[in-house]
Design an enzyme around this catalytic site. Structure first.
Site, mmCIF file in Angstrom:
data_model
loop_
_atom_site.group_PDB
_atom_site.id
_atom_site.type_symbol
_atom_site.label_atom_id
_atom_site.label_comp_id
_atom_site.label_asym_id
_atom_site.label_seq_id
_atom_site.Cartn_x
_atom_site.Cartn_y
_atom_site.Cartn_z
ATOM 1 N N CYS A 109 -13.050 7.831 28.108
ATOM 2 C CA CYS A 109 -13.541 8.082 29.464
ATOM 3 C C CYS A 109 -12.602 9.010 30.233
ATOM 4 O O CYS A 109 -13.045 9.776 31.064
ATOM 5 C CB CYS A 109 -13.769 6.774 30.210
ATOM 6 S SG CYS A 109 -12.331 5.695 30.238
ATOM 7 N N GLU A 164 -17.048 0.875 35.599
ATOM 8 C CA GLU A 164 -16.129 1.892 35.074
ATOM 9 C C GLU A 164 -16.981 2.873 34.285
ATOM 10 O O GLU A 164 -17.474 2.541 33.219
ATOM 11 C CB GLU A 164 -15.103 1.196 34.165
ATOM 12 C CG GLU A 164 -13.735 1.822 34.226
ATOM 13 C CD GLU A 164 -13.587 2.991 33.279
ATOM 14 O OE1 GLU A 164 -14.037 4.101 33.658
ATOM 15 O OE2 GLU A 164 -13.044 2.807 32.201
ATOM 16 N N LYS A 205 -20.814 -9.164 26.493
ATOM 17 C CA LYS A 205 -21.738 -8.413 25.641
ATOM 18 C C LYS A 205 -21.106 -7.076 25.251
ATOM 19 O O LYS A 205 -21.035 -6.144 26.043
ATOM 20 C CB LYS A 205 -23.073 -8.129 26.327
ATOM 21 C CG LYS A 205 -24.080 -7.589 25.305
ATOM 22 C CD LYS A 205 -25.109 -6.639 25.879
ATOM 23 C CE LYS A 205 -24.718 -5.193 25.871
ATOM 24 N NZ LYS A 205 -24.656 -4.525 24.558
HETATM 25 P P1 NDP Z 1 -24.064 2.806 27.838
HETATM 26 O O1 NDP Z 1 -23.849 2.878 29.294
HETATM 27 O O2 NDP Z 1 -25.427 2.937 27.302
HETATM 28 O O3 NDP Z 1 -23.457 1.449 27.230
HETATM 29 C C1 NDP Z 1 -22.439 0.633 27.791
HETATM 30 C C2 NDP Z 1 -22.797 -0.838 27.579
HETATM 31 O O4 NDP Z 1 -23.956 -1.181 28.354
HETATM 32 C C3 NDP Z 1 -23.173 -1.189 26.147
HETATM 33 O O5 NDP Z 1 -22.799 -2.507 25.854
HETATM 34 C C4 NDP Z 1 -24.682 -1.046 26.188
HETATM 35 O O6 NDP Z 1 -25.321 -1.696 25.144
HETATM 36 C C5 NDP Z 1 -24.983 -1.687 27.519
HETATM 37 N N1 NDP Z 1 -26.272 -1.350 28.110
HETATM 38 C C6 NDP Z 1 -27.173 -0.416 27.724
HETATM 39 N N2 NDP Z 1 -28.244 -0.411 28.563
HETATM 40 C C7 NDP Z 1 -28.017 -1.361 29.491
HETATM 41 C C8 NDP Z 1 -28.730 -1.826 30.636
HETATM 42 N N3 NDP Z 1 -29.897 -1.303 30.990
HETATM 43 N N4 NDP Z 1 -28.194 -2.812 31.382
HETATM 44 C C9 NDP Z 1 -26.997 -3.340 31.053
HETATM 45 N N5 NDP Z 1 -26.264 -2.950 29.981
HETATM 46 C C10 NDP Z 1 -26.758 -1.962 29.210
HETATM 47 O O7 NDP Z 1 -23.152 3.867 27.207
HETATM 48 P P2 NDP Z 1 -23.234 4.417 25.730
HETATM 49 O O8 NDP Z 1 -22.334 3.545 24.949
HETATM 50 O O9 NDP Z 1 -24.596 4.597 25.178
HETATM 51 O O10 NDP Z 1 -22.720 5.861 25.981
HETATM 52 C C11 NDP Z 1 -23.441 6.695 26.833
HETATM 53 C C12 NDP Z 1 -22.497 7.432 27.696
HETATM 54 O O11 NDP Z 1 -21.694 6.550 28.487
HETATM 55 C C13 NDP Z 1 -21.508 8.215 26.903
HETATM 56 O O12 NDP Z 1 -22.065 9.407 26.412
HETATM 57 C C14 NDP Z 1 -20.454 8.415 27.939
HETATM 58 O O13 NDP Z 1 -20.898 9.436 28.770
HETATM 59 C C15 NDP Z 1 -20.427 7.116 28.676
HETATM 60 N N6 NDP Z 1 -19.411 6.180 28.240
HETATM 61 C C16 NDP Z 1 -18.327 5.931 29.051
HETATM 62 C C17 NDP Z 1 -17.351 5.065 28.653
HETATM 63 C C18 NDP Z 1 -16.164 4.754 29.486
HETATM 64 O O14 NDP Z 1 -15.178 4.250 28.952
HETATM 65 N N7 NDP Z 1 -16.195 4.954 30.799
HETATM 66 C C19 NDP Z 1 -17.437 4.399 27.374
HETATM 67 C C20 NDP Z 1 -18.643 4.668 26.627
HETATM 68 C C21 NDP Z 1 -19.560 5.534 27.072
HETATM 69 P P3 NDP Z 1 -25.531 -0.939 23.749
HETATM 70 O O15 NDP Z 1 -24.367 -0.067 23.486
HETATM 71 O O16 NDP Z 1 -25.599 -2.070 22.806
HETATM 72 O O17 NDP Z 1 -26.794 -0.166 23.904
#
Ligand code: NDP
Length: 498
Positions: free
Chosen positions: A291, A257, A179
């Site tokens: 990240c 991660e 996903k």
């Molecule tokens: P999220 O944690 O919201 O998203 C990561 C993934 O999880 C996406 O596919 C998201 O879907 C999905 N997701 C959302 N809610 C749930 C849930 N309850 N259970 C399981 N999966 C879920 O991160 P964001 O992309 O919104 O970014 C938010 C913050 O996360 C950023 O501001 C940053 O701080 C951090 N981040 C860290 C990253 C890294 O590489 N370590 C990468 C991206 C973000 P969908 O996006 O479709 O809502």
């Protein structure tokens, strides 16, 4: 020009399909907010179907027990396909994420390298024999796939992140349900088209690799599903916690991660020009939506004023624009909502007393008004009490803190709930090694920032996550160790008297 993307974009049990109930979502270009594609939005019924397909494929054993060389061949053929479609995939990634073409090409090449690495690694692994201490017994430890793996990825590195999970998961013989983020699903759909052909050619059961699209509800449905054995998740800390809670119900394995707040430590003896140059890349690559971004610059007092002045001068010169255009150095942020979140962090920092040295606002060029741009921003006068220093901003905002002594900077750098990555800059090799050893981080760069290779583990200490991607540990995440003991010629042992 709109890219060609299928609307029936869920891949379940070997077929491309629309969502049950007809759910759809429009995907837009963050450069100018234009529509790129309409993709399917999975319902929980679609998630259930995908998980059951994966379960059936796994339990049938056709992939799990296939010779490692056959699984490796699928990975290698997919790596070849990525290279054949390199230009197309890079363009699609840039349209979807806003990053520059150079970065997108790098992501395609990195994904290719990771597929090749796990193809090679899995064919050289055959478990190990163990000394039983007895002449009449042999014992070995073998590695078997975990089962059905849910692979959930974020929007910043869509192709790369899904490949980091898919490659070891499939190499190990698991069945998967992927996903991607709802914001940037396009290259994952294309990857699955390329992968599916190779899986079919290898005779893998339908349902070995499934793809569902949608937002948080789809991710949550995967994390909760009782037939899922493992969730590998990359994303935010709050979501990571909820994945862990959901997984606890059926004691799924979890690999998380979760980003970081990464220190970039510069001692006064470091070469100023080089350290400034790398501080910019550390903080502003992909507009800081990385990240491992070096968003916390820790400068030793000495040449610090000269350093900050030069840093700000160069930050002001960074060229924002269309990731597809020649000369663009930084693209937009991924969405209007995300830019608003970064701007809230920025306003909070200024209210807490940070001093604005560069950026701090949206660009004024007329051609950048439709996209979600924010100028690369440098804030000095920062300290660990500030929210902007403690919380992950995930945007083009660099904070500068000052220090005097080695012990002091180690304590400062470690004073965070995160522990993903960071760097130390100094000409003193002994000091570099001492500091690297004491930093509670999954990756430490000495006199560099950002490089990584598929052979070396990637992941976080503390709340930056659990488990590792890449390297041999990245394969182990997707394997169970099984101990098989054989007594060669058994006879009664009469522990209990006859
Ligand atoms: P999220 O944690 O919201 O998203 C990561 C993934 O999880 C996406 O596919 C998201 O879907 C999905 N997701 C959302 N809610 C749930 C849930 N309850 N259970 C399981 N999966 C879920 O991160 P964001 O992309 O919104 O970014 C938010 C913050 O996360 C950023 O501001 C940053 O701080 C951090 N981040 C860290 C990253 C890294 O590489 N370590 C990468 C991206 C973000 P969908 O996006 O479709 O809502």
């Amino acid at each position: 020009m709109r890219p060609e993307v299928r609307t029936n974009s869920l891949f379940i049990d070997g077929s491309w399909t629309a969502a049950e109930g007809g759910g759809e979502r429009i995907v837009t270009n963050p450069y100018d907010a234009t529509e790129l594609a309409t993709v399917a939005e999975a319902s929980t019924a679609d998630v259930d179907r995908a998980v059951r397909a994966a379960r059936a494929a796994f339990d049938a054993g056709g992939w799990a027990h296939a010779p490692a060389a056959r699984r490796a061949a699928v990975l290698t053929a997919t790596a070849d396909a990525l290279q054949e479609h390199r230009a197309e995939l890079a363009r699609l990634e840039t349209l979807d994420t806003g990053k520059t073409l150079a970065e997108s090409r790098y992501d395609v090449d990195d994904s290719t390298a990771v597929l090749r690495y796990y193809a090679a690694l899995v064919t050289t692994e055959a478990g190990r024999t163990v000394d039983t201490g007895r002449a009449d017994a042999v014992s070995r430890v073998v590695h078997e796939p975990v089962g059905v793996c849910a692979l959930i990825t974020p929007w910043n590195y869509p192709l790369l992140q899904i490949t980091w999970k898919l490659a070891p998961a499939l190499a190990a013989g698991n069945a998967v349900v992927a996903k991607p983020s709802e914001v940037t699903p396009l290259t994952t759909v294309r990857l699955f088209e390329l992968l599916q052909e190779r899986l079919d050619e290898a005779g893998a059961p339908a349902g070995t690799a499934n793809l569902v699209l949608g937002g948080g509800a789809v991710g949550a449905a995967l994390a909760e599903h009782p037939l899922v054995d493992l969730v590998s998740f990359t994303g935010g800390l709050a979501t990571g916690r909820s994945v862990m809670r959901a997984a606890a119900e059926t004691v799924k394995k979890v690999a998380l991660e979760l980003g970081g707040k990464n220190p970039n430590i510069v001692f006064a003896d470091a070469d100023l020009t080089t350290a400034v140059d790398y501080a910019l890349t550390a903080a502003f690559l992909h507009s800081g939506q990385v990240c491992s971004a070096g968003s916390r610059l820790l400068l030793q007092r000495g040449q610090h004023e000269e350093f900050i002045t030069e840093l700000a001068r160069r930050a002001e010169r960074i060229r924002l624009g269309d990731g597809l255009a020649k000369g663009t150095e930084c693209g937009p942020l991924v969405s209007a909502e995300h830019r608003a979140k970064v701007e809230r962090h920025l306003a909070g920092a200024l209210a807490e007393g940070a001093v604005l040295r560069a950026g701090g606002a949206r660009p004024t060029e007329p051609e950048l008004q439709q996209g979600y741009f924010l100028r690369p921003t440098v804030l000095s006068g920062c300290h660990p009490g500030m929210a902007v220093v403690r919380e992950e901003v995930f945007g083009p905002v660099l904070t500068v803190e000052l220090f005097d002594a080695e012990d002091e900077v180690v304590a400062l750098a470690n004073d965070t709930p995160y522990g993903l990555a960071g760097a130390v800059w100094t000409k003193d090799a002994g000091r570099a090694e001492r500091v690297a050893q004491r930093l509670r981080l999954g990756t430490v760069w000495i006199n560099d920032y950002h490089p990584y290779v598929p052979q070396a583990e990637w992941g976080g200490f503390k709340q930056s996550g659990t488990g590792r991607e890449l390297g041999p540990s990245g394969l182990r995440e997707y394997q169970e160790a099984k101990h098989i003991w054989r007594t060669i010629d058994p006879a009664p042992q009469y522990w209990f008297a006859d």
